[in-house]
Design an enzyme around this catalytic site. Structure first.
Site, PDB file in Angstrom:
ATOM      1  N   HIS A   1      56.772  38.927  40.342  1.00 18.84           N
ATOM      2  CA  HIS A   1      55.371  39.340  40.338  1.00 18.84           C
ATOM      3  C   HIS A   1      54.540  38.411  41.232  1.00 18.84           C
ATOM      4  O   HIS A   1      53.800  38.861  42.099  1.00 18.84           O
ATOM      5  CB  HIS A   1      54.863  39.322  38.885  1.00 18.84           C
ATOM      6  CG  HIS A   1      53.431  39.712  38.732  1.00 18.84           C
ATOM      7  ND1 HIS A   1      53.042  40.796  37.990  1.00 18.84           N
ATOM      8  CD2 HIS A   1      52.292  39.163  39.226  1.00 18.84           C
ATOM      9  CE1 HIS A   1      51.720  40.900  38.030  1.00 18.84           C
ATOM     10  NE2 HIS A   1      51.239  39.912  38.771  1.00 18.84           N
ATOM     11  N   GLU A   2      54.719  37.113  41.017  1.00 17.58           N
ATOM     12  CA  GLU A   2      53.966  36.136  41.804  1.00 17.58           C
ATOM     13  C   GLU A   2      54.356  36.200  43.280  1.00 17.58           C
ATOM     14  O   GLU A   2      53.544  35.948  44.157  1.00 17.58           O
ATOM     15  CB  GLU A   2      54.204  34.721  41.267  1.00 17.58           C
ATOM     16  CG  GLU A   2      53.686  34.502  39.851  1.00 17.58           C
ATOM     17  CD  GLU A   2      52.186  34.780  39.709  1.00 17.58           C
ATOM     18  OE1 GLU A   2      51.438  34.504  40.669  1.00 17.58           O
ATOM     19  OE2 GLU A   2      51.774  35.287  38.662  1.00 17.58           O
TER      20      GLU A   2
ATOM     21  N   HIS B   1      52.423  38.861  45.023  1.00 20.41           N
ATOM     22  CA  HIS B   1      51.096  38.336  45.354  1.00 20.41           C
ATOM     23  C   HIS B   1      51.166  37.446  46.579  1.00 20.41           C
ATOM     24  O   HIS B   1      50.341  37.545  47.489  1.00 20.41           O
ATOM     25  CB  HIS B   1      50.542  37.507  44.183  1.00 20.41           C
ATOM     26  CG  HIS B   1      49.942  38.342  43.097  1.00 20.41           C
ATOM     27  ND1 HIS B   1      49.029  39.331  43.332  1.00 20.41           N
ATOM     28  CD2 HIS B   1      50.122  38.325  41.757  1.00 20.41           C
ATOM     29  CE1 HIS B   1      48.681  39.893  42.193  1.00 20.41           C
ATOM     30  NE2 HIS B   1      49.336  39.299  41.205  1.00 20.41           N
TER      31      HIS B   1
ATOM     32  N   HIS C   1      46.204  44.574  41.170  1.00 19.25           N
ATOM     33  CA  HIS C   1      47.525  45.172  41.027  1.00 19.25           C
ATOM     34  C   HIS C   1      47.386  46.656  41.307  1.00 19.25           C
ATOM     35  O   HIS C   1      47.593  47.492  40.440  1.00 19.25           O
ATOM     36  CB  HIS C   1      48.096  44.921  39.628  1.00 19.25           C
ATOM     37  CG  HIS C   1      48.077  43.473  39.252  1.00 19.25           C
ATOM     38  ND1 HIS C   1      47.112  42.929  38.478  1.00 19.25           N
ATOM     39  CD2 HIS C   1      48.908  42.469  39.589  1.00 19.25           C
ATOM     40  CE1 HIS C   1      47.340  41.628  38.337  1.00 19.25           C
ATOM     41  NE2 HIS C   1      48.424  41.328  39.003  1.00 19.25           N
TER      42      HIS C   1
HETATM   43 ZN   LIG Z   1      49.368  39.611  39.381  1.00 23.39          ZN
END
Ligand SMILES: [Zn+2]
Ligand SMILES: [Zn+2]
Length: 124
Positions: free
Chosen positions: A21-22, A25, A39
């Site tokens: 997830h990171e 980003h 998101h």
């Molecule tokens: Zn996030």
């Protein structure tokens, strides 16, 4: 040791999914990609793509973000013009050549965990 509290808080699968997830980003940030939300459509597309490939289920929310943040207990503050505060989970200076060139400042450590091996504490 930072791996222990991490494992206490999250299962191994959660850790992988949180890191992925990171990383999405980070990928957006590095490539300067725009999305319609934190998101948004594009983020979900990437997450879905990785999920399909690796059988993960990347979370679209930040349920674990605070836990991850709380593990970043090594803090550095730039004494140069940018004044950037960097929080890291590992005890490694955030100094980079790029930052040195752009800002010229040095990162000064302002906080670290009590159990950091570098710091000798007297038992009370
Ligand atoms: Zn996030
Ligand atoms: Zn700086």
């Amino acid at each position: 040791m930072l791996s222990k509290p991490l494992l206490d808080l999250l299962s191994r699968k959660d850790i992988v999914e949180t890191l992925l997830h990171e990383m999405i980003h980070a990928y957006f940030y590095v490539n300067n990609l725009q999305d319609d939300d934190d998101h948004g459509t594009r983020f979900r597309l990437y997450a879905h793509y990785i999920d399909n490939m690796s059988g993960t289920k990347i979370k679209i929310t930040h349920d674990f973000h605070d836990e991850m943040e709380s593990l970043k207990r090594h803090w550095w503050l730039c004494d140069g013009p940018c004044g950037m505060l960097k929080k890291q989970a590992i005890n490694r200076t955030p100094d980079t050549k790029a930052h040195k060139r752009k800002c010229g400042g040095n990162f000064v450590k302002i906080a670290e965990p009590d159990d950091a091996p570098a710091k000798k504490r007297r038992k009370v």
